[in-house]
Write a protein that holds these residues in place. Structure first.
Motif, PDB file in Angstrom:
ATOM      1  N   TYR A 311      10.367   3.907  -0.562  1.00  0.00           N
ATOM      2  CA  TYR A 311       9.225   3.559  -0.780  1.00  0.00           C
ATOM      3  C   TYR A 311       7.870   4.581  -0.431  1.00  0.00           C
ATOM      4  O   TYR A 311       8.486   5.235   0.657  1.00  0.00           O
ATOM      5  CB  TYR A 311       8.773   2.272   0.286  1.00  0.00           C
ATOM      6  CG  TYR A 311       9.489   0.984  -0.420  1.00  0.00           C
ATOM      7  CD1 TYR A 311       8.951   0.026  -1.218  1.00  0.00           C
ATOM      8  CD2 TYR A 311      11.074   0.681   0.014  1.00  0.00           C
ATOM      9  CE1 TYR A 311       9.787  -1.177  -1.577  1.00  0.00           C
ATOM     10  CE2 TYR A 311      11.663  -0.323  -0.326  1.00  0.00           C
ATOM     11  CZ  TYR A 311      11.004  -1.178  -1.360  1.00  0.00           C
ATOM     12  OH  TYR A 311      11.765  -2.370  -1.729  1.00  0.00           O
ATOM     13  N   PHE A 312       6.980   4.427  -0.889  1.00  0.00           N
ATOM     14  CA  PHE A 312       5.941   5.086  -0.611  1.00  0.00           C
ATOM     15  C   PHE A 312       5.080   4.133   0.337  1.00  0.00           C
ATOM     16  O   PHE A 312       4.724   2.960   0.062  1.00  0.00           O
ATOM     17  CB  PHE A 312       4.648   5.416  -1.611  1.00  0.00           C
ATOM     18  CG  PHE A 312       5.424   6.804  -2.629  1.00  0.00           C
ATOM     19  CD1 PHE A 312       5.097   7.941  -1.881  1.00  0.00           C
ATOM     20  CD2 PHE A 312       5.362   6.712  -3.774  1.00  0.00           C
ATOM     21  CE1 PHE A 312       5.593   9.119  -2.336  1.00  0.00           C
ATOM     22  CE2 PHE A 312       5.800   7.811  -4.499  1.00  0.00           C
ATOM     23  CZ  PHE A 312       5.796   9.147  -3.845  1.00  0.00           C
ATOM     24  N   MET A 313       4.504   4.496   1.489  1.00  0.00           N
ATOM     25  CA  MET A 313       3.886   3.859   2.504  1.00  0.00           C
ATOM     26  C   MET A 313       2.726   4.722   2.898  1.00  0.00           C
ATOM     27  O   MET A 313       2.764   6.117   2.836  1.00  0.00           O
ATOM     28  CB  MET A 313       4.529   3.699   3.820  1.00  0.00           C
ATOM     29  CG  MET A 313       5.844   2.670   3.484  1.00  0.00           C
ATOM     30  SD  MET A 313       6.839   2.119   4.682  1.00  0.00           S
ATOM     31  CE  MET A 313       8.126   1.335   4.128  1.00  0.00           C
ATOM     32  N   PHE A 314       1.479   4.016   3.037  1.00  0.00           N
ATOM     33  CA  PHE A 314       0.367   4.719   3.337  1.00  0.00           C
ATOM     34  C   PHE A 314      -0.445   4.735   4.675  1.00  0.00           C
ATOM     35  O   PHE A 314      -0.599   3.383   5.230  1.00  0.00           O
ATOM     36  CB  PHE A 314      -0.734   4.243   2.361  1.00  0.00           C
ATOM     37  CG  PHE A 314      -0.472   3.982   0.978  1.00  0.00           C
ATOM     38  CD1 PHE A 314      -0.588   5.439  -0.055  1.00  0.00           C
ATOM     39  CD2 PHE A 314       0.278   3.035   0.442  1.00  0.00           C
ATOM     40  CE1 PHE A 314      -0.236   5.203  -1.404  1.00  0.00           C
ATOM     41  CE2 PHE A 314       0.572   3.054  -0.951  1.00  0.00           C
ATOM     42  CZ  PHE A 314       0.386   4.345  -1.844  1.00  0.00           C
ATOM     43  N   PRO A 315      -0.128   5.836   5.413  1.00  0.00           N
ATOM     44  CA  PRO A 315      -0.841   5.541   6.751  1.00  0.00           C
ATOM     45  C   PRO A 315      -2.442   4.936   6.650  1.00  0.00           C
ATOM     46  O   PRO A 315      -3.199   5.092   5.840  1.00  0.00           O
ATOM     47  CB  PRO A 315      -1.272   7.088   7.298  1.00  0.00           C
ATOM     48  CG  PRO A 315       0.039   7.715   6.523  1.00  0.00           C
ATOM     49  CD  PRO A 315       0.084   7.059   5.081  1.00  0.00           C
ATOM     50  N   GLU A 316      -2.558   4.228   7.715  1.00  0.00           N
ATOM     51  CA  GLU A 316      -3.818   3.427   7.994  1.00  0.00           C
ATOM     52  C   GLU A 316      -4.918   4.445   8.149  1.00  0.00           C
ATOM     53  O   GLU A 316      -5.958   4.186   7.669  1.00  0.00           O
ATOM     54  CB  GLU A 316      -3.696   2.425   9.241  1.00  0.00           C
ATOM     55  CG  GLU A 316      -4.994   1.872   9.595  1.00  0.00           C
ATOM     56  CD  GLU A 316      -5.440   0.885   8.333  1.00  0.00           C
ATOM     57  OE1 GLU A 316      -6.717   0.795   8.247  1.00  0.00           O
ATOM     58  OE2 GLU A 316      -4.734   0.194   7.780  1.00  0.00           O
ATOM     59  N   TYR A 317      -4.855   5.569   8.636  1.00  0.00           N
ATOM     60  CA  TYR A 317      -6.122   6.410   8.887  1.00  0.00           C
ATOM     61  C   TYR A 317      -6.441   7.207   7.971  1.00  0.00           C
ATOM     62  O   TYR A 317      -7.516   8.005   8.118  1.00  0.00           O
ATOM     63  CB  TYR A 317      -5.613   7.151  10.134  1.00  0.00           C
ATOM     64  CG  TYR A 317      -4.239   8.113  10.091  1.00  0.00           C
ATOM     65  CD1 TYR A 317      -4.206   9.204   9.365  1.00  0.00           C
ATOM     66  CD2 TYR A 317      -3.246   7.330  10.758  1.00  0.00           C
ATOM     67  CE1 TYR A 317      -2.844   9.864   9.087  1.00  0.00           C
ATOM     68  CE2 TYR A 317      -1.988   8.176  10.767  1.00  0.00           C
ATOM     69  CZ  TYR A 317      -1.848   9.241   9.679  1.00  0.00           C
ATOM     70  OH  TYR A 317      -0.629   9.797   9.628  1.00  0.00           O
ATOM     71  N   VAL A 318      -5.779   7.552   6.722  1.00  0.00           N
ATOM     72  CA  VAL A 318      -6.047   8.205   5.762  1.00  0.00           C
ATOM     73  C   VAL A 318      -7.391   8.187   5.168  1.00  0.00           C
ATOM     74  O   VAL A 318      -7.713   7.033   4.933  1.00  0.00           O
ATOM     75  CB  VAL A 318      -4.866   8.263   4.702  1.00  0.00           C
ATOM     76  CG1 VAL A 318      -5.356   9.223   3.369  1.00  0.00           C
ATOM     77  CG2 VAL A 318      -3.557   8.822   5.283  1.00  0.00           C
ATOM     78  N   SER A 319      -8.013   9.115   5.073  1.00  0.00           N
ATOM     79  CA  SER A 319      -9.638   8.802   4.571  1.00  0.00           C
ATOM     80  C   SER A 319      -9.479   8.705   3.164  1.00  0.00           C
ATOM     81  O   SER A 319      -8.536   8.626   2.359  1.00  0.00           O
ATOM     82  CB  SER A 319     -10.294  10.318   4.337  1.00  0.00           C
ATOM     83  OG  SER A 319      -9.574  11.246   3.776  1.00  0.00           O
ATOM     84  N   ASP A 320     -10.784   7.918   2.601  1.00  0.00           N
ATOM     85  CA  ASP A 320     -10.934   7.466   1.102  1.00  0.00           C
ATOM     86  C   ASP A 320     -10.509   8.550   0.254  1.00  0.00           C
ATOM     87  O   ASP A 320      -9.985   8.466  -0.782  1.00  0.00           O
ATOM     88  CB  ASP A 320     -12.104   6.838   1.140  1.00  0.00           C
ATOM     89  CG  ASP A 320     -12.314   5.537   1.720  1.00  0.00           C
ATOM     90  OD1 ASP A 320     -11.296   5.072   2.270  1.00  0.00           O
ATOM     91  OD2 ASP A 320     -13.485   5.133   2.185  1.00  0.00           O
TER      92      ASP A 320
END
Length: 427
Positions: A311-320
């Motif tokens: 899976y791809f997972m997206f860290p919470e802190y990544v900027s818009d």
């Protein structure tokens, strides 16, 4: 006519300018996307490239259409990735994107380290993926990963040069296993084995536990001190010490090497290994066959390997601003074209509903065998308590396989250890 040509030239110039201006504006905004992946730089696929290498190639192709975007691809083992991400994310210095396994969703979500996929993609996009792929990373009514591949499951892989037909049940497995475990050079030690697999790894033990009617968790509650656990531990211990159809010592690499060298009739291994058994070099000694892990005679149940996926997972802190670029990259890698590339080169089942109906899946006996095993598997629990279960099972399973613990004592110790670990986790 002259005026017409001038008008056309002006129109073309305006169109080119319209295309160039936003491209130039985008190109000026340079960024580096750091991708952490659990894919190693080891085994090559059928095209001669490792999956890590494929990832690097995909990032380069993506950058060609997204000027100013560069990638840093970092490879970690599964456990190192989990631990390193947890530490780095708390410090705000982690990666921008994760390429990892489904069971990381539980601890990452509990620690609030990743974003729900529902916040990045709309429902129409998520619905393009097969239900098992999405269900494996659903927690609290939200989806926590975009599936690259489904499966990641164990199966019985056999060498038709040594065994024409795979055993249908465990009685037959033991019988043919004993016949195929041989001392070929007369030194008193087997040179060929009926069966090989990673004897001390809980993930490889899980199918047998399921075949005896057990499972590590009931929801979030550990279910390790059960008759099913005791019977499954006794079974695998007997394969080693009573029936002697597996090596006395055997980790993943040893099992893999023995099978590739034609010194093992059968191996329990995962879908990720298939392409490495189909290389020209290995095919000199191995005529590959795929089957389900044999049914447990005592219960009449099929062993149930844990199924999950990548899976791809997206860290919470990544900027818009980075999320928009990352979203484009994920859509590119999860496209049917790329998923079928991974299928052809690395035998990984695609997660897109549409891709699974492709003749590359339906007409290939190896892929069909892998799919047939997957349907009797069970989704790997993604709750954080599964980490406690793994950590409780491992040392006690090792003690049983070393002949230093009785199955009933090991099952009791597993339960106690798991309950303690969960209590610690919730403090």
């Amino acid at each position: 006519m002259k005026m017409k040509r001038v008008f056309v030239r002006m129109l073309v110039s305006m169109l080119l300018l319209a295309m160039i201006v936003p491209l130039s504006a985008f190109a000026q905004k340079k960024m580096t996307i750091t991708l952490w992946t659990k894919e190693g730089e080891g085994e090559e696929g059928l095209g001669g490239e490792t999956i890590y290498g494929e990832i690097v190639n995909l990032t380069k192709k993506f950058s060609q259409t997204h000027p100013g975007v560069e990638f840093e691809v970092v490879s970690y083992g599964v456990e190192d990735l989990r631990q390193n991400f947890q530490s780095a994310a708390f410090a705000g210095a982690g990666p921008d994107l994760l390429w990892t396994v489904s069971d990381h969703a539980g601890p990452f979500e509990a620690m609030k380290l990743i974003k729900p996929v529902d916040e990045v993609f709309d429902k129409a996009y998520i619905d393009k993926f097969v239900k098992p792929g999405i269900e494996a990373v659903e927690l609290g009514g939200k989806v926590w990963g975009v599936p690259l591949n489904v499966g990641n499951h164990l199966m019985l892989i056999y060498n038709k040069n040594l065994i024409a037909n795979p055993p249908k049940d465990t009685d037959e497995l033991i019988k043919v296993g004993m016949e195929l475990t041989k001392d070929l050079d007369g030194d008193g030690k087997p040179d060929q084995y009926g069966l090989v697999y990673n004897l001390n790894e809980p993930f490889f033990f899980a199918p047998w536990l399921g075949g005896f009617g057990g499972w590590p968790l009931d929801g979030t509650e550990p279910t390790l001190n059960t008759p099913a656990m005791v019977n499954a531990l006794q079974f695998v211990q007997d394969l080693k010490f009573k029936h002697k159809i597996v090596p006395m010592e055997c980790d993943y690499d040893a099992a893999d090497s023995l099978f590739k060298e034609g010194k093992a009739a059968m191996i329990v291994n995962g879908d990720w290994s298939l392409s490495s058994y189909l290389t020209d070099e290995v095919k000199k000694k191995v005529d590959l066959g795929i089957a389900r892990i044999p049914k447990v005679t005592e219960t009449g149940l099929w062993p149930s390997p844990m199924t999950s996926g990548i899976y791809f997972m997206f860290p919470e802190y990544v900027s818009d601003d980075k999320i928009e670029v990352i979203k484009d990259f994920v859509e590119y890698v999860c496209s049917e074209e790329v998923q079928l590339m991974f299928l052809e080169a690395h035998m990984r089942l695609p997660a897109l509903e549409e891709a699974l109906t492709n003749p590359l899946v339906t007409n290939d006996p190896i892929i069909k065998g892998s799919s047939d095993q997957m349907v009797v598997g069970k989704p790997m629990p993604t709750v954080p308590e599964m980490r406690a279960a793994w950590d409780a099972i491992r040392p006690n399973q090792e003690a049983v396989m070393a002949g230093k613990a009785k199955p009933e004592d090991a099952a009791k110790a597993m339960q106690e250890a798991c309950e303690n670990l969960i209590r610690e986790m919730k403090k």
